[in-house]
Write a protein that holds these residues in place. Sequence first.
Motif, PDB file in Angstrom:
ATOM      1  N   VAL A  79     -26.013  -1.057   2.303  1.00 48.43           N
ATOM      2  CA  VAL A  79     -26.109  -1.604   3.458  1.00 48.43           C
ATOM      3  C   VAL A  79     -26.283  -3.144   2.962  1.00 48.43           C
TER       4      VAL A  79
ATOM      5  N   ILE B 211     -26.308  -7.520   3.546  1.00 48.81           N
ATOM      6  CA  ILE B 211     -26.346  -8.986   4.475  1.00 48.81           C
ATOM      7  C   ILE B 211     -25.427  -9.935   3.821  1.00 48.81           C
TER       8      ILE B 211
ATOM      9  N   VAL C 262     -24.061  -6.567   7.968  1.00 54.50           N
ATOM     10  CA  VAL C 262     -24.329  -7.781   8.922  1.00 54.50           C
ATOM     11  C   VAL C 262     -23.756  -8.947   8.320  1.00 54.50           C
TER      12      VAL C 262
ATOM     13  N   VAL D 104     -31.092  -5.416  10.515  1.00 55.21           N
ATOM     14  CA  VAL D 104     -30.195  -4.608   9.536  1.00 55.21           C
ATOM     15  C   VAL D 104     -31.031  -3.206   9.515  1.00 55.21           C
TER      16      VAL D 104
ATOM     17  N   VAL E 196     -31.682  -2.448   3.944  1.00 49.53           N
ATOM     18  CA  VAL E 196     -30.662  -3.335   3.081  1.00 49.53           C
ATOM     19  C   VAL E 196     -30.817  -3.117   1.531  1.00 49.53           C
TER      20      VAL E 196
END
Length: 251
Positions: A8, A10, A34, A74, A81
Amino acid sequence: MGRLDGKVAIVTGGAQGQGAGIARAYVAEGARIVIADVAKDEGQALADQLGPDAHFVQHDVSDAASWTAVVEDVNTRFGPVSILANNAGILRFGDIERQGADEVELLWRINQLGCFLGMQAVTRTMRKNGGGSIINASSVEGLAGMAGCTAYAATKWAIRGMTKCAAMELGPKGIRVNSVHPGMIDTPMTRVHGGDAAMEFGASKVPLRRVGHPEDIAPLYVFLGSDESAYINGAEIAVDGGVTSTHAFGG
C-alpha cells in the motif's frame, strides 16, 4: 507484474509528471495507492483512469495536519501504508542577489519540510506493521551544484542528508529510507522553464544525449518499494543519463 502485490503506497505529487509515472507503475505491479497532490482535477482524473486500486486525496505536503489525514485515509481505505514515495516538489531558479525570501521559504516548505513531515507521518504505521520503504525525491542538484539553483539545491541537499539520518534511525525498526536523484526529466515542472528549447539544451549536456522521462524514473521507485531491495538502506541513486559521472549541468 506483481512485484508490489500486497503493498500500500502513498505517492505525493502524484497527479502529473514523475509522480504520475510512479503511480501508474505501482498499480501495474499490484500495489494499491493513494495519489496525494494539490492538483485536484489532474489527480482525480488519474485515479479514475487507474481504477479501484487508486484513490486521490487533495494534500498539502507542508501541512502536518494534512499528512495525518492522508495516512489515516490510506490505513482505513487500503490497509497500513508500506511505501511512501515522497515525490512532491517544486523548482524555482533564482540568482543569489535577487531571489526573494518568500520564494526561498516556499521551496523549503514544500521540498524539505514536506519530505520530513511525510517520513514522520508514516513511521508509526510502518513500525507497528513490521517495516516499510520510504523513497525521497532529491535531485542531481542534491549531489552537485548549479548556478541559479542555490535555494532549490539547498532543499535537495537537505533531503539527501535527512535520508541518511532517517536510514540510521529507522533501519532498526525495519523501515528503509533511500533517496532518488533524477537529472533533467521532461515533465510539466521542467518544461515551464523554457519548453522544447530547454529540453534540447539539457539533452546536449547529458552523456546519453537525451533528457529523461517519467518512465525512466518509475522503475527505480518500483524496485525500492519492493522486497527486491530489502538490503538497500540509506542509498542515494542518480537517474540522470550520466550527468553526475563527472560534473552537474553547470560544471
